[in-house]
Write a protein that holds these residues in place. Structure first.
Motif, PDB file in Angstrom:
ATOM      1  N   ALA A   9      20.733  13.613 -18.889  1.00 24.18           N
ATOM      2  CA  ALA A   9      20.635  13.900 -20.321  1.00 24.18           C
ATOM      3  C   ALA A   9      19.401  14.746 -20.624  1.00 24.18           C
ATOM      4  O   ALA A   9      19.453  15.690 -21.422  1.00 24.18           O
ATOM      5  N   MET A  10      18.279  14.442 -19.962  1.00 31.34           N
ATOM      6  CA  MET A  10      17.041  15.178 -20.218  1.00 31.34           C
ATOM      7  C   MET A  10      17.094  16.597 -19.683  1.00 31.34           C
ATOM      8  O   MET A  10      16.386  17.478 -20.186  1.00 31.34           O
ATOM      9  N   ALA A  11      17.923  16.850 -18.681  1.00 36.98           N
ATOM     10  CA  ALA A  11      18.067  18.210 -18.160  1.00 36.98           C
ATOM     11  C   ALA A  11      18.838  19.102 -19.125  1.00 36.98           C
ATOM     12  O   ALA A  11      18.706  20.332 -19.074  1.00 36.98           O
ATOM     13  N   CYS A  12      19.636  18.506 -19.998  1.00 39.11           N
ATOM     14  CA  CYS A  12      20.370  19.284 -20.997  1.00 39.11           C
ATOM     15  C   CYS A  12      19.383  19.841 -22.031  1.00 39.11           C
ATOM     16  O   CYS A  12      18.250  19.376 -22.153  1.00 39.11           O
ATOM     17  N   HIS A  13      19.836  20.820 -22.786  1.00 43.56           N
ATOM     18  CA  HIS A  13      18.918  21.504 -23.695  1.00 43.56           C
ATOM     19  C   HIS A  13      18.483  20.626 -24.864  1.00 43.56           C
ATOM     20  O   HIS A  13      17.365  20.756 -25.350  1.00 43.56           O
ATOM     21  N   PHE A  14      19.343  19.752 -25.318  1.00 46.64           N
ATOM     22  CA  PHE A  14      18.940  18.669 -26.203  1.00 46.64           C
ATOM     23  C   PHE A  14      20.019  17.603 -26.186  1.00 46.64           C
ATOM     24  O   PHE A  14      21.048  17.757 -25.528  1.00 46.64           O
ATOM     25  N   ARG A  15      19.771  16.510 -26.918  1.00 45.62           N
ATOM     26  CA  ARG A  15      20.628  15.344 -26.829  1.00 45.62           C
ATOM     27  C   ARG A  15      21.030  14.845 -28.220  1.00 45.62           C
ATOM     28  O   ARG A  15      20.200  14.810 -29.129  1.00 45.62           O
ATOM     29  N   VAL A  16      22.286  14.447 -28.336  1.00 48.14           N
ATOM     30  CA  VAL A  16      22.799  13.752 -29.518  1.00 48.14           C
ATOM     31  C   VAL A  16      23.233  12.379 -29.031  1.00 48.14           C
ATOM     32  O   VAL A  16      23.907  12.266 -28.000  1.00 48.14           O
ATOM     33  N   ALA A  17      22.843  11.322 -29.736  1.00 47.69           N
ATOM     34  CA  ALA A  17      23.104   9.960 -29.265  1.00 47.69           C
ATOM     35  C   ALA A  17      23.919   9.163 -30.266  1.00 47.69           C
ATOM     36  O   ALA A  17      23.777   9.341 -31.482  1.00 47.69           O
ATOM     37  N   SER A  18      24.744   8.276 -29.752  1.00 44.67           N
ATOM     38  CA  SER A  18      25.418   7.304 -30.606  1.00 44.67           C
ATOM     39  C   SER A  18      24.466   6.153 -30.905  1.00 44.67           C
ATOM     40  O   SER A  18      23.469   5.948 -30.197  1.00 44.67           O
ATOM     41  N   GLU A  19      24.769   5.408 -31.930  1.00 43.78           N
ATOM     42  CA  GLU A  19      23.880   4.327 -32.369  1.00 43.78           C
ATOM     43  C   GLU A  19      23.674   3.261 -31.299  1.00 43.78           C
ATOM     44  O   GLU A  19      22.657   2.565 -31.297  1.00 43.78           O
ATOM     45  N   ASN A  20      24.643   3.113 -30.392  1.00 40.22           N
ATOM     46  CA  ASN A  20      24.532   2.089 -29.344  1.00 40.22           C
ATOM     47  C   ASN A  20      23.902   2.623 -28.067  1.00 40.22           C
ATOM     48  O   ASN A  20      23.861   1.927 -27.051  1.00 40.22           O
ATOM     49  N   ALA A  21      23.390   3.851 -28.081  1.00 38.76           N
ATOM     50  CA  ALA A  21      22.797   4.437 -26.875  1.00 38.76           C
ATOM     51  C   ALA A  21      21.508   3.723 -26.502  1.00 38.76           C
ATOM     52  O   ALA A  21      20.745   3.281 -27.366  1.00 38.76           O
ATOM     53  N   LYS A  22      21.272   3.611 -25.209  1.00 35.96           N
ATOM     54  CA  LYS A  22      20.018   3.075 -24.685  1.00 35.96           C
ATOM     55  C   LYS A  22      19.565   3.953 -23.530  1.00 35.96           C
ATOM     56  O   LYS A  22      20.366   4.292 -22.663  1.00 35.96           O
ATOM     57  N   PHE A  23      18.286   4.297 -23.528  1.00 35.80           N
ATOM     58  CA  PHE A  23      17.720   5.195 -22.536  1.00 35.80           C
ATOM     59  C   PHE A  23      16.675   4.457 -21.706  1.00 35.80           C
ATOM     60  O   PHE A  23      15.953   3.600 -22.216  1.00 35.80           O
ATOM     61  N   GLY A  24      16.559   4.823 -20.443  1.00 37.29           N
ATOM     62  CA  GLY A  24      15.515   4.223 -19.626  1.00 37.29           C
ATOM     63  C   GLY A  24      15.481   4.784 -18.221  1.00 37.29           C
ATOM     64  O   GLY A  24      16.461   5.355 -17.733  1.00 37.29           O
TER      65      GLY A  24
END
Length: 259
Positions: free
Chosen positions: A115-130
């Motif tokens: 996801a971070m390699a992409c130019h930017f990110r759009v997330a759903s409300e249930n997304a979790k990053f780590g």
């Protein structure tokens, strides 16, 4: 054409879906090979004006790597694994056509790195990053130690990578890890809307914007990415990695000895 991905091209947007929902779309060697082919299509197909990367099912974008593949790797093979991931993700980052991640659910480990390699990110409300790799006795190996710092700053990046804590969608937006948060139902439409807006602009200028922004980090990051590959590889010579991977597979708490 693909076993682990599905793709469709509509309105100039190539939608690339990691399609292993029963495995929470975990990255394995086959996924990486097929993702490389899909990114080649972004580069070579003139009908593709931009791309969207997402994961199949409601639970996960990509919940990490396939840990079972780690148990038999030597440090040399670990280095090769990292180099493959770096090459693919760098091609995403350096694409002159916009590539945006539509993050639904878990984006952990290699999923967060993609996801971070992409130019930017759009997330759903249930997304979790780590980046919870230290739970396995390893470190991020696909550029995560560098891109997370670039996006959210050194202090918070170190905290997240050392604690293995996860952040939800809204906190990720506040940190600058994602640009927009929306409902899961609206996620793909919102991402398509942004890409169509970009596609209406001058494509050569868009490509040059991407190149110039990436150039801002080049002097600092060249050594950092090489260091990450070397340190990721070194983890494969440790008992801690064996213990961490086995504990993950056996669904128990690891007992690390620092060996």
């Amino acid at each position: 054409m693909y076993n682990t991905l599905s793709t469709q091209l509509k309105d100039g947007i190539l939608e690339i879906t990691i399609n292993r929902p029963d495995k929470l779309n975990a990255l394995n060697q086959e996924v990486m090979k097929e993702l490389a082919l899909a990114i080649d299509e972004v580069y070579k197909n003139h009908d593709v004006k931009s791309a969207l990367i997402t994961g199949a099912g409601p639970k996960a974008f990509i919940a990490g790597a396939d840990i079972s593949e780690f148990l038999t790797l030597s440090p040399e093979q670990g280095a090769e694994l990292a180099k493959i991931g770096h090459t693919i993700f760098q091609r995403i980052e350096e694409s002159h056509k916009p590539i945006v991640a539509a993050v639904n659910g878990f984006a952990l480990g290699g999923g967060c790195e993609l996801a971070m390699a992409c130019h930017f990110r759009v997330a759903s409300e249930n997304a979790k990053f780590g980046q919870p790799e230290v739970n396995l006795g390893i470190i991020p190996g696909y550029g995560g130690t560098q891109r997370l710092v670039q996006l959210i700053g050194k202090g918070k990046a170190l905290e997240l990578m050392m604690t293995a804590d996860l952040v939800g969608a809204e906190e990720a937006r506040q940190l600058g890890l994602v640009n927009h948060v929306t409902t899961q139902e609206a996620l793909l439409d919102r991402t398509r809307e942004l890409l169509k807006k970009i596609q209406a602009k001058a494509p050569l200028a868009i490509g040059r914007v991407i190149k110039c922004v990436n150039a801002y980090f080049k002097l600092e990051e060249e050594g950092g990415f090489e260091t990450e590959i070397a340190e990721f590889a070194a983890c494969f010579a440790t008992q801690d990695l064996q213990e961490g991977a086995e504990a993950f597979i056996q669904k128990r708490q690891p007992q690390f000895k620092g060996e």
